[in-house]
Design an enzyme around this catalytic site. Structure first.
Site, short mmCIF file in Angstrom:
data_model
loop_
_atom_site.label_atom_id
_atom_site.label_comp_id
_atom_site.label_asym_id
_atom_site.label_seq_id
_atom_site.Cartn_x
_atom_site.Cartn_y
_atom_site.Cartn_z
N CYS A 100 0.94 -1.35 -0.01
CA CYS A 100 -0.02 0.03 -0.01
C CYS A 100 0.98 1.25 0.17
O CYS A 100 1.71 1.52 0.92
CB CYS A 100 -0.92 0.09 1.36
SG CYS A 100 -1.90 1.65 1.62
N CYS A 104 -3.24 7.50 -1.63
CA CYS A 104 -4.72 7.59 -2.34
C CYS A 104 -5.68 8.37 -1.34
O CYS A 104 -6.43 8.96 -1.71
CB CYS A 104 -5.14 6.44 -2.81
SG CYS A 104 -3.73 5.45 -3.20
N THR A 191 -3.06 3.72 7.52
CA THR A 191 -1.74 3.44 6.72
C THR A 191 -0.74 4.43 6.50
O THR A 191 0.42 4.48 6.96
CB THR A 191 -2.17 2.65 5.63
OG1 THR A 191 -3.15 1.75 5.83
CG2 THR A 191 -0.84 1.77 5.28
N GLU A 257 0.14 0.44 10.19
CA GLU A 257 -1.15 1.07 10.46
C GLU A 257 -0.92 1.44 11.84
O GLU A 257 -0.22 0.98 12.67
CB GLU A 257 -2.28 0.02 10.34
CG GLU A 257 -2.86 -0.08 8.95
CD GLU A 257 -2.20 -1.12 8.17
OE1 GLU A 257 -1.19 -1.85 8.53
OE2 GLU A 257 -1.94 -0.63 6.83
N HIS A 292 -12.65 5.82 -3.05
CA HIS A 292 -11.46 4.92 -2.41
C HIS A 292 -11.79 3.44 -2.85
O HIS A 292 -11.06 2.67 -3.22
CB HIS A 292 -11.26 4.80 -1.06
CG HIS A 292 -10.00 4.54 -0.61
ND1 HIS A 292 -8.87 5.13 -1.06
CD2 HIS A 292 -9.48 3.54 0.28
CE1 HIS A 292 -7.73 4.40 -0.55
NE2 HIS A 292 -8.29 3.59 0.39
N TYR A 296 -9.27 0.81 -5.27
CA TYR A 296 -8.97 -0.61 -5.12
C TYR A 296 -9.07 -1.25 -6.45
O TYR A 296 -8.29 -2.40 -6.64
CB TYR A 296 -9.86 -1.31 -4.10
CG TYR A 296 -9.30 -1.01 -2.60
CD1 TYR A 296 -8.86 0.35 -2.25
CD2 TYR A 296 -9.45 -1.97 -1.65
CE1 TYR A 296 -8.56 0.34 -0.91
CE2 TYR A 296 -8.75 -1.83 -0.29
CZ TYR A 296 -8.71 -0.58 0.02
OH TYR A 296 -8.31 -0.45 1.39
N CYS A 299 -4.81 -0.18 -7.26
CA CYS A 299 -3.77 -0.65 -6.37
C CYS A 299 -3.83 -2.14 -6.23
O CYS A 299 -2.51 -2.75 -6.34
CB CYS A 299 -3.82 -0.01 -5.07
SG CYS A 299 -4.81 -0.53 -3.85
N GLU A 447 -6.76 -6.42 3.71
CA GLU A 447 -7.18 -4.95 3.55
C GLU A 447 -8.16 -5.00 2.30
O GLU A 447 -9.02 -4.05 2.26
CB GLU A 447 -6.10 -4.15 3.05
CG GLU A 447 -6.58 -2.64 3.17
CD GLU A 447 -5.46 -1.88 2.48
OE1 GLU A 447 -4.67 -2.02 1.75
OE2 GLU A 447 -5.52 -0.51 3.03
#
Ligand code: SF4
Ligand code: FE
Length: 483
Positions: A100, A104, A191, A257, A292, A296, A299, A447
């Protein structure tokens, strides 16, 4: 200021006096800590690639207000082309880090707050949009990384924020002053916080009028007084302390995190983007999570590319790349991974202009994208483990491989296809282990379940957007139903 190089970024983070705790102790040197450094390197890649002329226009954008070149992570999407480029950029970064890369959430918060504050101000004559645009230009000018924080600890899931036994389980305003607000609470699973210059806070869910103090959004610098972070420990993070780069699997990149605690933090008015407008909390939450969930589809696909590549490589090393069931499993992994990409691109291509002028994804398709992400990476990991074999979890350590006495036995009994070095075989196995079970699994597998909202959150949005009445009319028309 020009865009920062990766090295300038690292040094800029080093200068920030953040309060970070891990294993019960304050971390004095966050930037060089072996557990924390890989996550910083992941964000660094967003700077390094923006310097590469090959990615000009993908990693960068021109802000139309200022005419300045900015990092795309600080961009306001002005077209569906921008939305598509965002997903392509995220796939690229997933491929380059297999982790990650964190930046973003700030981009998604930017775009959600940009349009929501515009609509709030138009109705309520507030000045949140101006506050935000000023803040945004400051971030663009300095090429900062901004963490976007939404998730509250939430306490008893059956109770509203104000009805919790402990009112701080959702972040809220505890004091209103003429010059700003004081907030208390926490944001979980952050994160990017550790590697950011600023954080943007947003409410975690739709709010009713009695929860108005919980409908709060603002920006805060990472060295603000009374804010600190407790690092969450991951399954294999102490493996990074063993001194073996090989055994970590992905030693250069990762994510960690933090639970970010706000213990009565003062926020000046100029950094406040919502303070009590409960009726706008759901708009902000839906837009941020929609962006978001689109993310996904980029990413996780990039990380999936690395995992598929690792599975195909281990099949070569094991001497069975031509076995039909192996080929079929690799096809299935590719099919699943590209399906996620299709969703990311589709919700972007179907994006629409908001009243503020920026572009928002198609919310139904973005939620379908993330719903698939809660499932497909699990199947992709299952197939990778299937192809790799049990050795992915039982392989000896690098110390055994290098040991004068044991090394020759490790070499002898871990040999597979002719000409394949045992060290390389171990490297790929450790990478698969890292993505499936290790620290990167937090960023890929689990995640994929909970990041950007757990599966039920998407199902609620899918149900809201599904327009069943229109579909019923279609069916009745075809069937010549007369009611
Ligand atoms: Fe970006 Fe993916 Fe990390 Fe979210 S999970 S911040 S979309 S890399
Ligand atoms: Fe995430």
């Amino acid at each position: 200021m020009a865009l920062m190089t990766g090295e300038q970024y690292i040094e800029s983070i080093r200068k920030i006096d953040m309060q970070v705790y891990m294993f019960g102790k304050k971390v004095e040197n966050r930037v060089d800590d072996p557990i924390l450094r890989p996550s910083l390197n992941s964000v660094r890649m967003t700077y390094d690639l923006a310097q590469d002329p090959a990615y000009d226009g993908l990693m960068t954008a021109i802000d139309p207000d200022t005419g300045k070149k900015i990092n795309r992570f600080n961009n306001i999407h002005r077209s569906t082309d921008d939305l598509i480029k965002k997903v392509k950029m995220q796939r690229l970064l997933g491929q380059q880090t297999a982790a990650c890369f964190q930046r973003c959430v700030g981009m998604d918060a930017f775009n959600a707050i940009y349009s929501t504050t515009f609509e709030m101000d138009a109705k309520n004559k507030t000045h949140y949009h101006d506050n935000f645009v000023k803040f945004m230009h400051m971030v663009q000018d300095n090429d900062y990384t901004v963490d976007g924080a939404m998730t509250d600890p939430k306490g008893d899931r059956g109770l509203a924020p104000h009805a919790q036994q402990d009112p701080d389980l959702f972040l809220h305003i505890v004091e209103r002053r003429p010059d700003g607000i004081v907030v208390r609470g926490a944001k979980a699973h952050q994160t990017g916080a550790l590697n950011s210059h600023w954080m943007i806070i947003m409410p975690t869910q739709a709010m009713k009028p009695e929860d108005a103090d919980y409908a709060v959004s603002f920006a805060v610098p990472m060295d603000v007084k009374n804010m600190f972070m407790i690092i969450g420990r991951q399954s294999c993070d102490t493996r990074k302390l063993e001194g073996s780069e090989l055994d970590v699997g992905n030693s250069e990149f990762g994510g960690v995190e933090a639970l970010v605690v706000f213990d009565d933090v003062f926020i000046p008015n100029e950094y406040v983007f919502m303070a009590g407008e409960a009726e706008y909390a759901s708009m902000l939450v839906e837009r941020f999570s929609g962006y978001h969930r689109q993310s996904y589809g980029g990413c996780k696909v990039g990380v999936g590319d690395v995992l598929i590549g690792a599975a195909a490589t281990i099949a070569d090393y094991n001497g069975c790349p031509k076995a039909s069931h192996i080929k079929d499993k690799l096809i299935e992994m590719t099919h699943l991974n590209e399906t996620l990409y299709c969703c990311g691109i589709a919700c972007s291509a179907e994006g629409k202009k908001t009243a503020s002028g920026n572009f928002i994804i198609d919310l139904l398709l973005a939620n379908v994208c993330k719903q698939n992400v809660t499932r497909f990476p699990y199947e992709i990991v299952r197939l990778a483990e299937d192809i790799a074999g049990g050795i992915v979890v039982t392989a000896p350590s690098e110390k055994d491989l290098r040991d004068p006495k044991l090394g020759k036995y490790v070499e002898k009994y871990l040999a597979a296809a002719p000409g394949v070095s045992v060290e390389n075989r171990l490297r790929i196995l450790r990478l698969i282990e890292n993505l499936a079970l290790g620290t990167a699994a937090v960023g890929y597998r689990t995640e994929s379940m909970h990041g950007a909202g757990s599966p039920q959150a998407q199902r609620i949005m899918i149900s809201r957007q599904s327009n069943l009445e229109a579909k019923k009319i279609l069916a009745k028309k075809i069937a010549h139903v007369k009611e």
